[in-house]
Design an enzyme around this catalytic site. Structure first.
Site, PDB file in Angstrom:
ATOM      1  N   ARG A  34     -28.741  44.301   8.692  1.00 40.03           N
ATOM      2  CA  ARG A  34     -27.345  44.694   8.464  1.00 40.03           C
ATOM      3  C   ARG A  34     -27.236  45.730   7.348  1.00 40.03           C
ATOM      4  O   ARG A  34     -26.416  46.644   7.413  1.00 40.03           O
ATOM      5  CB  ARG A  34     -26.480  43.474   8.118  1.00 40.03           C
ATOM      6  CG  ARG A  34     -26.462  42.393   9.171  1.00 40.03           C
ATOM      7  CD  ARG A  34     -25.869  42.863  10.495  1.00 40.03           C
ATOM      8  NE  ARG A  34     -25.697  41.736  11.382  1.00 40.03           N
ATOM      9  CZ  ARG A  34     -26.332  41.583  12.526  1.00 40.03           C
ATOM     10  NH1 ARG A  34     -27.197  42.476  12.936  1.00 40.03           N
ATOM     11  NH2 ARG A  34     -26.098  40.528  13.280  1.00 40.03           N
ATOM     12  N   LYS A  69     -21.684  42.314   9.321  1.00 39.71           N
ATOM     13  CA  LYS A  69     -21.546  41.427  10.482  1.00 39.71           C
ATOM     14  C   LYS A  69     -22.242  40.091  10.215  1.00 39.71           C
ATOM     15  O   LYS A  69     -23.393  40.047   9.796  1.00 39.71           O
ATOM     16  CB  LYS A  69     -22.155  42.099  11.711  1.00 39.71           C
ATOM     17  CG  LYS A  69     -22.043  41.279  12.970  1.00 39.71           C
ATOM     18  CD  LYS A  69     -22.664  41.995  14.142  1.00 39.71           C
ATOM     19  CE  LYS A  69     -22.677  41.136  15.383  1.00 39.71           C
ATOM     20  NZ  LYS A  69     -23.343  41.795  16.496  1.00 39.71           N
TER      21      LYS A  69
END
Length: 97
Positions: A34, A69
């Site tokens: 991420r 996320k």
């Protein structure tokens, strides 16, 4: 080339039946992914934990809160390769030059 720094626990193992591949999994791997996917070109984005461990040896710029996320909003920091902090010790320096 994109590269991200992370630290933490992971699980690794060999997968496959006819062709074996070593892989690793875990929250650390997911967070590193991420960091890479939400990063900016020309900089390495790191988490607050990595920043805490490296802040005395490298120069970072706060990016502020970034939506990650599966994690929510996390404070992240950017390191630009040309901004490495040089640390010298007086006993190591040569003043005779």
């Amino acid at each position: 080339i994109n590269a991200e720094y992370m630290g933490g626990p992971v699980v690794g193992g060999v997968i496959g039946i006819s062709k074996f591949v070593y892989d690793y999994w875990g929250d650390t791997v997911n967070e590193a992914s991420r960091m890479e996917s939400t990063g900016v070109p020309g900089a390495t984005q790191v988490s607050q934990a990595v920043h805490h461990h490296l802040k005395d040896t490298m120069v970072f710029e706060s990016r502020g809160m970034v939506q990650i996320k599966g994690k929510g909003e996390l404070e992240t920091f950017l390191h630009y390769p040309s901004s490495k902090l040089q640390i010298y010790h007086e006993e190591d320096s040569d003043d005779s030059c």
